[in-house]
Design a protein around this motif. Structure first.
Motif, PDB file in Angstrom:
ATOM      1  N   THR A  67     103.859  36.183  23.948  1.00 40.18           N
ATOM      2  CA  THR A  67     102.513  35.914  23.457  1.00 40.18           C
ATOM      3  C   THR A  67     102.319  34.422  23.194  1.00 40.18           C
ATOM      4  OG1 THR A  67     103.000  36.213  21.094  1.00 40.18           O
ATOM      5  CG2 THR A  67     102.485  38.190  22.372  1.00 40.18           C
ATOM      6  N   ASP A  68     103.415  33.686  23.211  1.00 37.26           N
ATOM      7  CA  ASP A  68     103.405  32.229  23.048  1.00 37.26           C
ATOM      8  C   ASP A  68     103.497  31.598  24.432  1.00 37.26           C
ATOM      9  OD1 ASP A  68     103.987  29.546  22.700  1.00 37.26           O
ATOM     10  OD2 ASP A  68     105.507  29.872  21.164  1.00 37.26           O
ATOM     11  N   LYS A 111      94.371  41.767  17.565  1.00 35.10           N
ATOM     12  CA  LYS A 111      94.870  40.601  18.292  1.00 35.10           C
ATOM     13  C   LYS A 111      96.308  40.813  18.742  1.00 35.10           C
ATOM     14  CE  LYS A 111      95.214  35.550  18.107  1.00 35.10           C
ATOM     15  NZ  LYS A 111      96.557  35.496  18.703  1.00 35.10           N
ATOM     16  N   ASP A 115      97.480  40.659  22.528  1.00 30.06           N
ATOM     17  CA  ASP A 115      98.443  39.612  22.883  1.00 30.06           C
ATOM     18  C   ASP A 115      99.679  40.178  23.565  1.00 30.06           C
ATOM     19  OD1 ASP A 115      96.914  37.503  22.043  1.00 30.06           O
ATOM     20  OD2 ASP A 115      97.985  37.183  20.167  1.00 30.06           O
ATOM     21  N   SER A 119      97.875  39.201  26.953  1.00 26.17           N
ATOM     22  CA  SER A 119      98.155  37.760  26.974  1.00 26.17           C
ATOM     23  C   SER A 119      99.560  37.470  27.476  1.00 26.17           C
ATOM     24  CB  SER A 119      97.959  37.163  25.578  1.00 26.17           C
ATOM     25  OG  SER A 119      96.616  37.286  25.160  1.00 26.17           O
ATOM     26  N   SER A 120     100.512  38.326  27.143  1.00 21.17           N
ATOM     27  CA  SER A 120     101.888  38.109  27.613  1.00 21.17           C
ATOM     28  C   SER A 120     101.939  38.112  29.139  1.00 21.17           C
ATOM     29  CB  SER A 120     102.825  39.176  27.043  1.00 21.17           C
ATOM     30  OG  SER A 120     102.485  40.467  27.517  1.00 21.17           O
TER      31      SER A 120
END
Length: 254
Positions: A67-68, A111, A115, A119-120
């Motif tokens: 997720t980062d 969220k 994520d 998002s990943s």
């Protein structure tokens, strides 16, 4: 006809347990070198890598919070540096996070669900695309779910929405990069038994009820998902892109 992935490199996210572990091992059995990503399943990831190396393949273990975006970038960069390229990306990492009615779902939980599931995949795929499209056999396989079609079980609106977003991501990207010959497809598992997912979030009586309603008369297995993923990663699927393959024993038809 046997599937031969010799000489190809794959990343499997969430490869330390369950479906991801089965996919990583199945790709290796077909000849691929495999980078096994994990978030929390360190012991499982180490075991998967050891088994891959026992097959005579190369393996790499990598922990990251995908997720980062910086950690996702570092994962892809490390794999390409270690193996010299990238041919297959399996975006398996995902999570229900927790069950709750929508009215009780906090912004933070919503969220987190988006994520870890959407998002990943975005972060990892974005960094991997230049390498995948440079390969003559580039493949992306994403992990959707039956929940994307039927709304999921109780308290899983966010998860169903996230997995539906994965389908849209898959189809949009398939169109965008089709001229490169890199394919992008999704798998959508139904009830897959003996996984931490259902053992954590689906009570035993509910599991029995689901299995009783499956036309093929049994729960799915991680290997069922791995076998379809292997097909999508292979030359046999070179003319298949933008598709979602359901793996649910006939429980639901798209």
């Amino acid at each position: 006809m046997s599937i031969d992935l010799t000489g190809r490199t794959a990343i499997v996210t969430g490869g330390g347990a369950g479906i991801g572990a089965a996919i990583a091992l199945t790709l290796a059995e077909a000849g691929a070198d495999v980078a096994v990503h994990y978030a929390n399943s360190a012991d499982g990831a180490r075991e998967v890598c050891a088994r891959i190396e026992d097959m005579g393949r190369r393996a790499l273990i990598f922990q990251a919070d995908l997720t980062d975006p910086e950690q996702a970038d570092a994962l892809v960069d490390r794999v390409v540096e270690h193996f010299g390229g990238l041919d297959i990306l399996v975006n398996n990492a995902g999570h229900l996070v927790g069950r709750a009615p929508l009215a009780e779902t906090t912004d933070e939980r919503w969220k987190a669900i988006m994520d870890v599931n959407v998002s990943s995949a975005f972060h990892t795929t974005r960094r991997a695309l230049p390498h995948l499209t440079a390969s003559s056999t580039g493949r992306v396989v994403t992990m959707s779910s039956l929940a994307s079609e039927n709304g999921g079980g109780a308290g899983s609106v966010g998860y169903a929405a996230a997995k539906a977003a994965v389908v849209g991501f898959t189809r949009g990207l398939a169109k965008e990069i089709a001229p490169t010959s890199t394919t992008v497809n999704a798998v959508a598992p139904g009830f897959i038994g003996d996984t931490a997912f259902h053992n954590t979030f689906t009570p035993g009586d509910a599991q029995k009820g689901i299995i009783a309603g499956i036309p093929l008369g049994r729960a799915g297995t991680p290997q069922d998902v791995a076998d379809v993923t292997l097909f999508l990663a292979s030359d046999l699927a070179s003319y298949v892109t933008g598709q979602v393959i359901d793996i649910n024993g006939g429980l639901n038809f798209r």
